[in-house]
Scaffold this active site. Structure first.
Site, PDB file in Angstrom:
ATOM      1  N   GLU A 100       0.887  -1.382  -0.160  1.00  0.00           N
ATOM      2  CA  GLU A 100      -0.017   0.050  -0.083  1.00  0.00           C
ATOM      3  C   GLU A 100       0.628   1.264  -0.084  1.00  0.00           C
ATOM      4  O   GLU A 100       1.942   1.476   0.147  1.00  0.00           O
ATOM      5  CB  GLU A 100      -0.895  -0.110   1.595  1.00  0.00           C
ATOM      6  CG  GLU A 100      -2.123  -0.981   1.399  1.00  0.00           C
ATOM      7  CD  GLU A 100      -3.066  -0.061   0.383  1.00  0.00           C
ATOM      8  OE1 GLU A 100      -3.000   1.199  -0.573  1.00  0.00           O
ATOM      9  OE2 GLU A 100      -4.613  -0.108   0.074  1.00  0.00           O
ATOM     10  N   ASP A 104      -4.137   4.938   6.084  1.00  0.00           N
ATOM     11  CA  ASP A 104      -4.190   6.209   7.039  1.00  0.00           C
ATOM     12  C   ASP A 104      -5.316   5.623   8.300  1.00  0.00           C
ATOM     13  O   ASP A 104      -5.016   5.291   9.399  1.00  0.00           O
ATOM     14  CB  ASP A 104      -4.881   7.011   6.094  1.00  0.00           C
ATOM     15  CG  ASP A 104      -5.695   8.445   6.537  1.00  0.00           C
ATOM     16  OD1 ASP A 104      -5.250   8.716   7.725  1.00  0.00           O
ATOM     17  OD2 ASP A 104      -5.778   9.117   5.682  1.00  0.00           O
TER      18      ASP A 104
HETATM   19  C1  PRP Z   1      -5.878   5.392  -0.463  1.00  0.00           C
HETATM   20  C2  PRP Z   1      -4.857   4.282  -0.404  1.00  0.00           C
HETATM   21  C3  PRP Z   1      -4.773   3.586   0.158  1.00  0.00           C
HETATM   22  C4  PRP Z   1      -6.386   4.061   1.187  1.00  0.00           C
HETATM   23  C5  PRP Z   1      -5.765   4.104   2.243  1.00  0.00           C
HETATM   24  O1  PRP Z   1      -6.600   5.334  -2.355  1.00  0.00           O
HETATM   25  O2  PRP Z   1      -3.945   4.190  -2.237  1.00  0.00           O
HETATM   26  O3  PRP Z   1      -5.368   2.529  -0.559  1.00  0.00           O
HETATM   27  O4  PRP Z   1      -6.479   5.729   0.256  1.00  0.00           O
HETATM   28  O5  PRP Z   1      -6.423   5.496   3.457  1.00  0.00           O
HETATM   29  P1  PRP Z   1      -7.145   4.331   4.442  1.00  0.00           P
HETATM   30  O6  PRP Z   1      -6.195   4.079   5.373  1.00  0.00           O
HETATM   31  O7  PRP Z   1      -7.344   5.662   4.975  1.00  0.00           O
HETATM   32  O8  PRP Z   1      -8.164   3.621   4.170  1.00  0.00           O
HETATM   33  P2  PRP Z   1      -7.549   6.478  -2.299  1.00  0.00           P
HETATM   34  O9  PRP Z   1      -9.397   5.959  -1.789  1.00  0.00           O
HETATM   35  O10 PRP Z   1      -7.088   7.435  -1.780  1.00  0.00           O
HETATM   36  O11 PRP Z   1      -7.964   5.956  -4.149  1.00  0.00           O
HETATM   37  P3  PRP Z   1      -6.676   5.690  -4.945  1.00  0.00           P
HETATM   38  O12 PRP Z   1      -5.444   4.686  -4.485  1.00  0.00           O
HETATM   39  O13 PRP Z   1      -6.978   5.619  -6.198  1.00  0.00           O
HETATM   40  O14 PRP Z   1      -6.028   6.875  -4.611  1.00  0.00           O
END
Ligand code: PRP
Length: 181
Positions: A100, A104
């Site tokens: 990942e 977050d």
């Molecule tokens: C981002 C990142 C993770 C997720 C983490 O993806 O790539 O997959 O957020 O966040 P969390 O711990 O709060 O769940 P995003 O949903 O922004 O999509 P993307 O990868 O297409 O940018």
């Protein structure tokens, strides 16, 4: 030629060299830990693909890669995440490392781990380039961490603002007015 840092950024938090060095270290560690094993690196589109592409080239061992995609959870709706693209390959009996770009709230990794676990891998680990622990909702295990960072909106190296800036070679913070606009 490198992509220039846009004016909406106020500081480069992790430059390209710093990221590369850490990715190399993570790759060496993973190569050592999974030597001789059926290693699969899996990432969640779209943000994770940049880290995956560099990490897999830092692992001096045979491995396969695969991708899945999930819909972003809606804030305030109990952290529901849904798969929108499935893996191409079976992972039964394989040693899977979920790669990942950032953990977050942990909701995405939490969901993806439960999904992968149900498919019977021999082992399941998590490698996150960035850990932002202050916003955690779901406690998730992270076996390999690149950098632990405070809660700032970041762009670059896969991280986006409205779909843009993923292609920056560094990771930068945004100006406050750029986040709000
Ligand atoms: C981002 C990142 C993770 C997720 C983490 O993806 O790539 O997959 O957020 O966040 P969390 O711990 O709060 O769940 P995003 O949903 O922004 O999509 P993307 O990868 O297409 O940018």
């Amino acid at each position: 030629m490198n992509v220039a840092v846009p004016v909406i950024c106020d500081a480069v938090l992790l430059d390209e060299t710093t990221i590369r060095r850490r990715v190399d270290e993570l790759g060496s560690q993973i190569a050592e830990d999974f030597a001789g094993k059926d290693l699969r690196l899996i990432t969640v589109l779209k943000g994770g693909l940049f880290f995956l592409a560099d990490l897999c080239r830092a692992i001096d061992a045979p491995l396969e890669i695969d991708f899945l995609a999930v819909s972003p959870y809606a804030p305030g709706q109990g952290g529901v995440v849904q798969m929108t693209k499935d893996l191409s390959d079976d992972i039964g009996g394989a040693h899977v490392v979920l790669v990942e770009d950032v953990v977050d709230t942990g909701l995405t990794v939490n969901y993806v781990l439960s999904l992968l676990r149900a498919r019977g891998p021999e082992s399941l680990s998590v490698c996150a380039l960035l850990d932002k622990p202050t916003r955690r909702i779901a406690e998730v295990p992270i076996d390999y961490t690149g950098f632990s960072l405070p809660d700032r909106f970041l762009v670059g190296y896969g991280l986006d603002l409205g779909g843009l800036y993923r292609n920056l070679p560094c990771i930068a913070t945004l100006r406050d007015d750029a986040v709000l606009s």
